[in-house]
Design a protein around this motif. Structure first.
Motif, PDB file in Angstrom:
ATOM      1  N   ILE A 283       3.536   5.650   3.441  1.00  0.00           N
ATOM      2  CA  ILE A 283       3.225   5.118   2.326  1.00  0.00           C
ATOM      3  C   ILE A 283       3.106   6.262   1.225  1.00  0.00           C
ATOM      4  CG2 ILE A 283       1.960   3.296   3.431  1.00  0.00           C
ATOM      5  CD1 ILE A 283      -0.846   4.691   2.603  1.00  0.00           C
TER       6      ILE A 283
ATOM      7  N   PRO B 197       1.402   6.731  -3.296  1.00  0.00           N
ATOM      8  CA  PRO B 197       1.032   5.936  -4.346  1.00  0.00           C
ATOM      9  C   PRO B 197       2.062   5.960  -5.297  1.00  0.00           C
ATOM     10  CG  PRO B 197       0.187   8.300  -4.026  1.00  0.00           C
ATOM     11  CD  PRO B 197       0.958   7.963  -2.947  1.00  0.00           C
TER      12      PRO B 197
ATOM     13  N   ILE C 226      -6.077  12.037  -2.838  1.00  0.00           N
ATOM     14  CA  ILE C 226      -5.682  10.775  -3.548  1.00  0.00           C
ATOM     15  C   ILE C 226      -6.889  10.680  -4.482  1.00  0.00           C
ATOM     16  CG2 ILE C 226      -6.959   9.461  -1.866  1.00  0.00           C
ATOM     17  CD1 ILE C 226      -3.767   8.334  -3.992  1.00  0.00           C
TER      18      ILE C 226
ATOM     19  N   TRP D 218       0.801   0.784  -4.735  1.00  0.00           N
ATOM     20  CA  TRP D 218       1.132   1.424  -3.546  1.00  0.00           C
ATOM     21  C   TRP D 218       2.479   0.977  -3.245  1.00  0.00           C
ATOM     22  CZ3 TRP D 218      -1.048   5.634  -1.131  1.00  0.00           C
ATOM     23  CH2 TRP D 218      -2.700   5.858  -1.779  1.00  0.00           C
TER      24      TRP D 218
ATOM     25  N   THR E   3      -3.022  -2.330  -2.605  1.00  0.00           N
ATOM     26  CA  THR E   3      -3.983  -1.445  -1.805  1.00  0.00           C
ATOM     27  C   THR E   3      -3.496  -0.497  -1.048  1.00  0.00           C
ATOM     28  OG1 THR E   3      -4.422  -2.869  -0.038  1.00  0.00           O
ATOM     29  CG2 THR E   3      -5.853  -3.066  -1.876  1.00  0.00           C
ATOM     30  N   GLU E   4      -3.943   0.621  -0.539  1.00  0.00           N
ATOM     31  CA  GLU E   4      -3.312   1.637   0.436  1.00  0.00           C
ATOM     32  C   GLU E   4      -3.275   0.966   1.876  1.00  0.00           C
ATOM     33  OE1 GLU E   4      -4.379   5.918   1.785  1.00  0.00           O
ATOM     34  OE2 GLU E   4      -5.901   5.149   0.618  1.00  0.00           O
ATOM     35  N   GLU E   5      -4.286  -0.017   2.015  1.00  0.00           N
ATOM     36  CA  GLU E   5      -4.295  -0.608   3.448  1.00  0.00           C
ATOM     37  C   GLU E   5      -3.123  -1.572   3.609  1.00  0.00           C
ATOM     38  OE1 GLU E   5      -7.116  -0.491   1.169  1.00  0.00           O
ATOM     39  OE2 GLU E   5      -8.269   1.233   2.129  1.00  0.00           O
TER      40      GLU E   5
ATOM     41  N   ALA F 186      -0.329  -1.449   1.970  1.00  0.00           N
ATOM     42  CA  ALA F 186       0.857  -0.721   2.228  1.00  0.00           C
ATOM     43  C   ALA F 186       1.032  -0.134   3.726  1.00  0.00           C
ATOM     44  CB  ALA F 186       0.801   0.528   1.254  1.00  0.00           C
ATOM     45  N   GLN F 187      -0.011   0.370   4.310  1.00  0.00           N
ATOM     46  CA  GLN F 187      -0.041   0.876   5.527  1.00  0.00           C
ATOM     47  C   GLN F 187       0.159  -0.044   6.630  1.00  0.00           C
ATOM     48  OE1 GLN F 187      -0.932   4.254   6.302  1.00  0.00           O
ATOM     49  NE2 GLN F 187       0.047   3.776   8.159  1.00  0.00           N
TER      50      GLN F 187
END
Length: 147
Positions: free
Chosen positions: A79, A81, A96, A106, A126-128, A130-131
């Motif tokens: 992932i 940003p 980050i 993301w 969100t980063e989550e 994307a993960q």
């Protein structure tokens, strides 16, 4: 005369949708592409039988749920940003937290075998999230390598 199978027809429809999305500069093309994709039965199965080069832009611009296509030339998936929706933010050993105000969204990126970063999915909030996509595509990449 060559015999055309149903799957070949749908792969051709994917190819046409890819050409439309990658050559059009108008926003309305995405609606037309989605109309084409709606009429392909077992869409994700067909996507996995189509070369990655022909589904990459469709995943990026029309349907972030697309699995990897065949012969994906990626060594890893992770992932990153993003700023300005499609631009990978250069981390350069920054945390980050230090760039959080500049991050617009993301994305999921792949490292190509040539070492280049390639954006696969953009615009995730969100980063989550994307993960989750990165993990799914990483599993698919691992399965492709085993074949």
């Amino acid at each position: 005369m060559a015999e055309i199978h149903e799957i070949d027809f749908y792969k051709g429809a994917l190819w046409a949708a890819d050409i439309l999305v990658s050559t059009s500069h108008c926003v309305g093309a995405n609606d037309e592409v989605r109309d084409i994709l709606e009429h392909i039965p077992n869409l994700y199965s067909i996507v996995m039988q189509t070369p990655e080069t022909e589904v990459h832009d469709l995943r990026l611009y029309a349907d972030k749920e697309f699995p990897l296509g065949m012969n994906a030339d990626y060594s890893s998936i992770s992932i990153a940003p993003l700023k300005d929706f499609f631009e990978i933010f250069p981390m350069l050993d920054q945390s980050i937290d230090s760039i959080a105000a500049e991050v617009d969204s993301w994305g999921v990126i792949a490292k190509t075998s040539a070492g280049k970063s390639d954006l696969l999915i953009a615009g995730l909030l969100t980063e989550e999230s994307a993960q989750v996509y990165a993990q799914s595509l990483s599993k698919q990449l691992e399965l492709q390598r085993k074949k």
